[in-house]
Design an enzyme around this catalytic site. Structure first.
Site, PDB file in Angstrom:
ATOM      1  N   HIS A 426       0.829  -1.207   0.000  1.00  0.00           N
ATOM      2  CA  HIS A 426       0.000   0.000   0.000  1.00  0.00           C
ATOM      3  C   HIS A 426       0.868   1.265   0.000  1.00  0.00           C
ATOM      4  O   HIS A 426       1.981   1.239  -0.505  1.00  0.00           O
ATOM      5  CB  HIS A 426      -0.993  -0.039   1.161  1.00  0.00           C
ATOM      6  CG  HIS A 426      -1.778  -1.325   1.210  1.00  0.00           C
ATOM      7  ND1 HIS A 426      -2.796  -1.612   0.331  1.00  0.00           N
ATOM      8  CD2 HIS A 426      -1.646  -2.430   2.006  1.00  0.00           C
ATOM      9  CE1 HIS A 426      -3.281  -2.813   0.581  1.00  0.00           C
ATOM     10  NE2 HIS A 426      -2.604  -3.342   1.589  1.00  0.00           N
ATOM     11  N   GLU A 440      -2.381   0.111   7.794  1.00  0.00           N
ATOM     12  CA  GLU A 440      -1.468  -0.935   7.334  1.00  0.00           C
ATOM     13  C   GLU A 440      -0.256  -0.348   6.614  1.00  0.00           C
ATOM     14  O   GLU A 440       0.870  -0.824   6.787  1.00  0.00           O
ATOM     15  CB  GLU A 440      -2.214  -1.894   6.400  1.00  0.00           C
ATOM     16  CG  GLU A 440      -1.356  -3.019   5.853  1.00  0.00           C
ATOM     17  CD  GLU A 440      -2.113  -3.925   4.896  1.00  0.00           C
ATOM     18  OE1 GLU A 440      -1.492  -4.860   4.354  1.00  0.00           O
ATOM     19  OE2 GLU A 440      -3.321  -3.681   4.662  1.00  0.00           O
ATOM     20  N   HIS A 493       2.795  -7.186   4.134  1.00  0.00           N
ATOM     21  CA  HIS A 493       1.425  -6.726   4.363  1.00  0.00           C
ATOM     22  C   HIS A 493       0.982  -7.067   5.784  1.00  0.00           C
ATOM     23  O   HIS A 493       1.661  -7.803   6.515  1.00  0.00           O
ATOM     24  CB  HIS A 493       0.477  -7.384   3.354  1.00  0.00           C
ATOM     25  CG  HIS A 493       0.565  -6.804   1.980  1.00  0.00           C
ATOM     26  ND1 HIS A 493      -0.379  -5.964   1.457  1.00  0.00           N
ATOM     27  CD2 HIS A 493       1.521  -6.937   1.022  1.00  0.00           C
ATOM     28  CE1 HIS A 493      -0.032  -5.604   0.228  1.00  0.00           C
ATOM     29  NE2 HIS A 493       1.122  -6.188  -0.063  1.00  0.00           N
ATOM     30  N   GLU A 564       1.802 -11.816   5.119  1.00  0.00           N
ATOM     31  CA  GLU A 564       0.809 -11.168   5.984  1.00  0.00           C
ATOM     32  C   GLU A 564       1.304 -11.376   7.415  1.00  0.00           C
ATOM     33  O   GLU A 564       1.110 -12.436   8.006  1.00  0.00           O
ATOM     34  CB  GLU A 564      -0.571 -11.796   5.784  1.00  0.00           C
ATOM     35  CG  GLU A 564      -1.139 -11.671   4.373  1.00  0.00           C
ATOM     36  CD  GLU A 564      -1.777 -10.317   4.108  1.00  0.00           C
ATOM     37  OE1 GLU A 564      -1.616  -9.407   4.953  1.00  0.00           O
ATOM     38  OE2 GLU A 564      -2.435 -10.168   3.062  1.00  0.00           O
TER      39      GLU A 564
END
Length: 612
Positions: A426, A440, A493, A564
């Protein structure tokens, strides 16, 4: 509240404590005085809890469960070390305690035990909305398997390090699927709860291992099986019928093999290393002797007749397992980087018994061991000891199972020779998931910056897709890595779920079935999960998320993974994610995993520069 006290230190002796079916590994050894077992505070992370000593050092404030609860437990200090009474922790969770004398063929003795099992309680089991669902009082591992025999299909889930809650014994279980029959649960072994269901051939479960989430929830999805549906249709057209699957709602649990799984009473409970007949077996129910080819089961199940290793060169080799019929194998990486190949419905009938245990001098494989697991229906497990995380392709055929081993791409040389693109997920207007006032995009950047510093300290060259809060197009991220001919692409992430707070842990994704990226994902996943104190959700193919996978992985031309790290919408995970020390641990673990992929299982491959 008064601190629980141990007897005199002279009366204390060490014991082995097992959680989730595995021995507790801690800097301080568990102790017992014969009436109480004392465990180090390290055990809290294994049961999904966190704890902090108070200023006086006589109690621990514990955060546990979902929704989050808090409690205070007294601290005992046998031999001067802060420890918890295991019975106090068991009451809190809640959990059960099983004590075993491992030298007495499983016979219990109230005072001479040398093994103690902390067992999570299985408190709810149901088949709902196309999935087997059950709940444990704290997260433990589970195994999913499926057996096909004579037109009968059974899916089952073994919950390891668990005990069935008394109110689930001999109960008719909720099942809202009209296609399934006879959902049942039982105490398969003293520390294993088995959930089983009869399935039509049009449905299947995917074999594999997993870990209950932070809430102790296990969800095993029933998948459509087009081949099985076609087989059912063909049987109907030819007048054939599948083996009767029995009435639904049976109250006496049975295993897929038909044997009783009624939970043993406390008086007759035996060691988890004792089989259903009471005979002691080595390795918690695993046998090391090849099955007798003349035994009745040898004709009932597929026989494994030969295991042959065929080295091509230093970078590729093939293992061939010759059988008398087709099998549905499952394979996974073990925590030490080897491979474990399970062959359900098979028995060992080797024409040359020496093939059950073979050693080799090859860069990809050094040892093969075949054992027949002592369970019903039978399973043959083949363990492969490897000097590194190998790439592999599994090819089951009608008369053999072929396992092709390959040196993963860019897995040569040393980490210092490599060019790595690190991608903080992101950025800019793309905030990613948000929770608790945190975004995040900021956490992923913080971890990425620390990872760059750690990798550069090892001599590697590192390029970030962004080094500040700015927008970066999705396709531009792998395009950068491709343009500079990077050796690896690592995207960072944070996870989130549709029901905030219900999921926890670390997952690493690789693209589709790419063998090299799969090996890299497993290296990094094992390394990161070892330091987070959170559940390991495993290394997974991105096809489990989207039909064509994740764009940043799909478009990368080098081994690529997406990590993640934890769930930002889970309060426990989030407290860790925003902690700079935790971020540093994750960065160092990613570096260790990458080095392990490149340099193999040498001791130096696990060390950072500051440790050497």
């Amino acid at each position: 509240m008064s601190p629980r006290q141990a007897k005199a230190d002279s009366a204390l002796r060490p014991v082995r404590v097992f959680v989730g079916g595995k021995p507790l590994e801690a800097s301080t050894s568990p102790l017992t005085d014969g009436s109480e077992t004392f465990v180090p505070l390290d055990i809290l992370t294994l049961v999904g809890a966190q704890g902090h000593l108070n200023k006086r050092g006589d109690a621990v404030r514990i955060t546990y469960g979902h929704p989050i609860q808090e409690a205070e437990l007294a601290v005992a200090r046998p031999e001067g070390k802060p420890m918890l009474a295991l019975s106090d922790l068991a009451r809190l969770l809640p959990a059960d305690i099983l004590t075993v004398d491992s030298h007495a063929n499983g016979a219990l003795n109230a005072t001479s035990f040398d093994e103690v099992y902390l067992l999570a309680r299985v408190t709810d089991v149901r088949l709902q909305q196309g999935a087997i669902r059950f709940t444990t009082s704290f997260p433990v591992p589970y195994q999913v398997r499926m057996i096909d025999e004579d037109g009968q299909r059974v899916g089952y889930v073994d919950c390891l390090g668990a005990k069935l809650a008394p109110d689930l014994l001999n109960q008719t279980l909720p099942d809202d699927d009209p296609q399934t029959q006879n959902l049942r649960v039982g105490q398969f072994k003293p520390d294993v709860v088995r959930v089983a269901v009869n399935l039509p051939l049009s449905l299947r479960v995917r074999a594999g291992d997993g870990q209950a989430d932070a809430e102790g929830q296990v969800i095993v999805v029933l998948w459509k099986d087009p081949k099985g549906a076609a087989k059912m249709a063909a049987m109907a057209n030819t007048g054939g019928t599948a083996k009767p699957q029995g009435p639904g709602g049976l109250q006496v649990p049975t295993t897929p093999g038909g044997e009783s799984t009624a939970a043993p009473s406390n008086e007759s409970a035996t060691s988890p290393a004792v089989n259903q007949t009471g005979a002691a077996t080595e390795g918690a129910g695993e046998g090391n002797s090849p099955a007798n080819p003349n035994a009745p089961t040898a004709t009932k199940f597929v026989q494994i007749q030969r295991i042959v290793f065929e080295p091509d060169n230093d970078q590729s080799a093939t293992l061939r397992i010759f059988t008398t019929g087709p099998l549905q194998p499952s394979i996974r990486y073990t925590e030490d980087g080897g491979l474990q190949l399970d062959l359900p419905g098979a028995v060992l009938a080797l024409t040359d018994s020496t093939q059950a245990d073979q050693s080799f001098r090859h860069p990809l494989l050094t040892e093969v061991q075949a054992i027949a697991l002592d369970q019903t229906p039978p399973v043959v497990r083949i363990r492969l000891r490897t000097p590194r995380y190998d790439g592999f392709v599994l090819d089951p055929r009608a008369d053999q199972v072929v396992l092709r081993l390959r040196l993963p791409r860019n897995a040569t040389g040393v980490l210092a020779d490599k060019l790595i693109v690190v991608d903080p997920g992101h950025g800019g207007s793309a905030t990613g998931a948000t929770a608790g006032g945190y975004a995040e995009k900021n956490i992923t950047l913080a971890i990425a910056l620390k990872l760059r510093r750690v990798l550069e300290a090892c001599g590697a060259r590192v390029v970030l897709t962004r080094d500040r809060d700015r927008d970066v197009d999705l396709s531009a991220r792998p395009a950068l890595a491709n343009a500079i001919h990077a050796d690896f692409f690592i995207s960072i992430h944070n996870d989130a779920c549709s029901h905030p707070g219900e999921a926890s842990g670390t997952t690493t994704y690789y693209h589709m079935e790419d063998p090299s990226s799969r090996a890299l994902a497993n290296c990094v996943q094992h390394a990161v999960a070892a330091v987070t104190g959170l559940p390991s959700r495993g290394a997974r193919s991105d096809s489990s998320l989207y039909q064509h996978g994740l764009a940043v992985l799909r478009e990368s031309q080098m081994p690529a993974i997406l990590i993640e790290v934890a769930y930002i919408d889970n309060p426990v995970d989030r407290r860790k994610l925003i902690d700079p020390d935790f971020q540093e641990k994750v960065a160092e673990a990613i570096c260790r995993g990458l080095r392990l992929y490149i340099e193999g299982h040498s001791q130096t491959a696990l060390l950072l520069p500051k440790d050497r």
